[in-house]
Design a protein around this motif. Structure first.
Motif, PDB file in Angstrom:
ATOM      1  N   SER A  96       0.832  -1.195   0.000  1.00  0.00           N
ATOM      2  CA  SER A  96       0.000   0.000   0.000  1.00  0.00           C
ATOM      3  C   SER A  96       0.863   1.241   0.000  1.00  0.00           C
ATOM      4  O   SER A  96       1.995   1.230   0.453  1.00  0.00           O
ATOM      5  N   ASN A  97       0.329   2.296  -0.504  1.00  0.00           N
ATOM      6  CA  ASN A  97       1.097   3.523  -0.615  1.00  0.00           C
ATOM      7  C   ASN A  97       1.422   4.137   0.731  1.00  0.00           C
ATOM      8  O   ASN A  97       2.273   5.010   0.827  1.00  0.00           O
ATOM      9  N   THR A  98       0.767   3.668   1.782  1.00  0.00           N
ATOM     10  CA  THR A  98       1.074   4.217   3.088  1.00  0.00           C
ATOM     11  C   THR A  98       2.250   3.504   3.745  1.00  0.00           C
ATOM     12  O   THR A  98       2.775   3.955   4.731  1.00  0.00           O
ATOM     13  N   GLY A  99       2.624   2.345   3.182  1.00  0.00           N
ATOM     14  CA  GLY A  99       3.751   1.610   3.752  1.00  0.00           C
ATOM     15  C   GLY A  99       5.038   2.382   3.583  1.00  0.00           C
ATOM     16  O   GLY A  99       5.306   2.948   2.530  1.00  0.00           O
ATOM     17  N   ASN A 100       5.804   2.446   4.615  1.00  0.00           N
ATOM     18  CA  ASN A 100       6.970   3.313   4.539  1.00  0.00           C
ATOM     19  C   ASN A 100       8.280   2.597   4.287  1.00  0.00           C
ATOM     20  O   ASN A 100       9.250   3.223   3.896  1.00  0.00           O
TER      21      ASN A 100
ATOM     22  N   TYR B  33      14.633   7.328   0.585  1.00  0.00           N
ATOM     23  CA  TYR B  33      15.106   6.576   1.742  1.00  0.00           C
ATOM     24  C   TYR B  33      16.630   6.626   1.826  1.00  0.00           C
ATOM     25  O   TYR B  33      17.311   6.699   0.806  1.00  0.00           O
ATOM     26  N   TYR B  50       8.397  11.184   2.724  1.00  0.00           N
ATOM     27  CA  TYR B  50       7.234  10.965   1.860  1.00  0.00           C
ATOM     28  C   TYR B  50       7.071  12.068   0.821  1.00  0.00           C
ATOM     29  O   TYR B  50       6.241  11.954  -0.071  1.00  0.00           O
ATOM     30  N   ARG B  94      11.162   5.655  -4.546  1.00  0.00           N
ATOM     31  CA  ARG B  94      10.104   4.938  -5.259  1.00  0.00           C
ATOM     32  C   ARG B  94       8.944   5.896  -5.515  1.00  0.00           C
ATOM     33  O   ARG B  94       8.712   6.838  -4.766  1.00  0.00           O
TER      34      ARG B  94
END
Lengths: 114, 112
Positions: A96-100, B33, B50, B94
């Motif tokens: 998921s896009n929220t996974g960091n 990252y 992010y 990414r």
């Protein structure tokens, strides 16, 4: 606690043989399992990846086998070639896009002898 | 071919020096990252972002700091380098909705 355990640490295979690298993971919520290949002096590059809804994925000579109940997955390299000599990292993470982040194994140094 | 660049490739410095490791990507990726890689060890996440003005620490405690003022640039800074900071530092990125990580070639740091 190490989230992904990888074995063996090193592997020597004859040209034409099968290379097998194994990984086990802890978190059953992981839903994305990639393998990265790293050559000396380079960063890791994505080789192949699998999601837990399938038990096997094949791309050319590279195959991932996935066992959800055992929380294990493995990389098989068929007809291993000297050019496959590299370090291989398994990883686990969230799609998921929220996974960091992804959690990586300790790497396997593969040497294919001509 | 990944378009993510790290400089310098190698760095040897003395204890106490301030250093900045550069990382840039031209793919417009929102997530970036920093990983630390030591022989026989897993890649450890030390920082991530992010997007612009977003930075977080990873699982591995690190004395370094990062900034994300521009989408394409994610530098890592050590205010006072120590021998324990000797390691390989890998930058990765990414794109939105994509799990694939693109790695740079790394910076091998040696602190004497």
């Amino acid at each position: 606690q190490q989230q992904v355990k990888q074995s063996p640490q090193s592997l020597i295979v004859q040209k034409g043989g099968i290379s097998i690298i194994n990984c086990a993971y802890e978190n059953t919520a992981f839903d994305y399992f990639p393998w990265y290949q790293q050559f000396p002096g380079k960063g890791p590059a994505l080789l192949i990846a699998i999601r837990p809804d399938v038990s096997e994925k094949k791309e050319g000579r590279f195959t991932i086998s996935f066992n959800k109940s055992a929380k294990q997955f493995s990389l098989h390299i068929m007809d291993s070639q000297p050019g496959d000599s590299a370090t291989y990292f398994c990883a686990a993470g969230f799609s998921s896009n929220t996974g960091n982040q992804f959690y990586f194994g300790t790497g396997t140094s593969l040497t294919v002898i001509p | 071919e990944a378009d993510i660049y790290q400089t310098p490739r190698y760095l040897v410095i003395g204890t106490g020096k301030k250093i900045t490791l550069e990382c840039s990507q031209t793919m417009g990726h929102d997530k970036m990252y920093w990983y630390q890689q030591d022989p026989g060890m897993e890649l450890h996440l030390i920082h991530y972002s992010y997007g612009v003005n977003s930075t977080e620490k990873g699982d591995l405690s690190s004395e370094s700091t990062v900034s994300r003022i521009r989408t394409e640039h994610f530098p890592l800074t050590l205010e006072s380098a120590r021998p324990s900071h000797t390691s390989q530092y890998l930058c990765a990125s990414r794109g939105y909705g994509n799990e694939k990580l693109f790695f740079g070639s790394g910076t091998q740091l040696s602190v004497l």
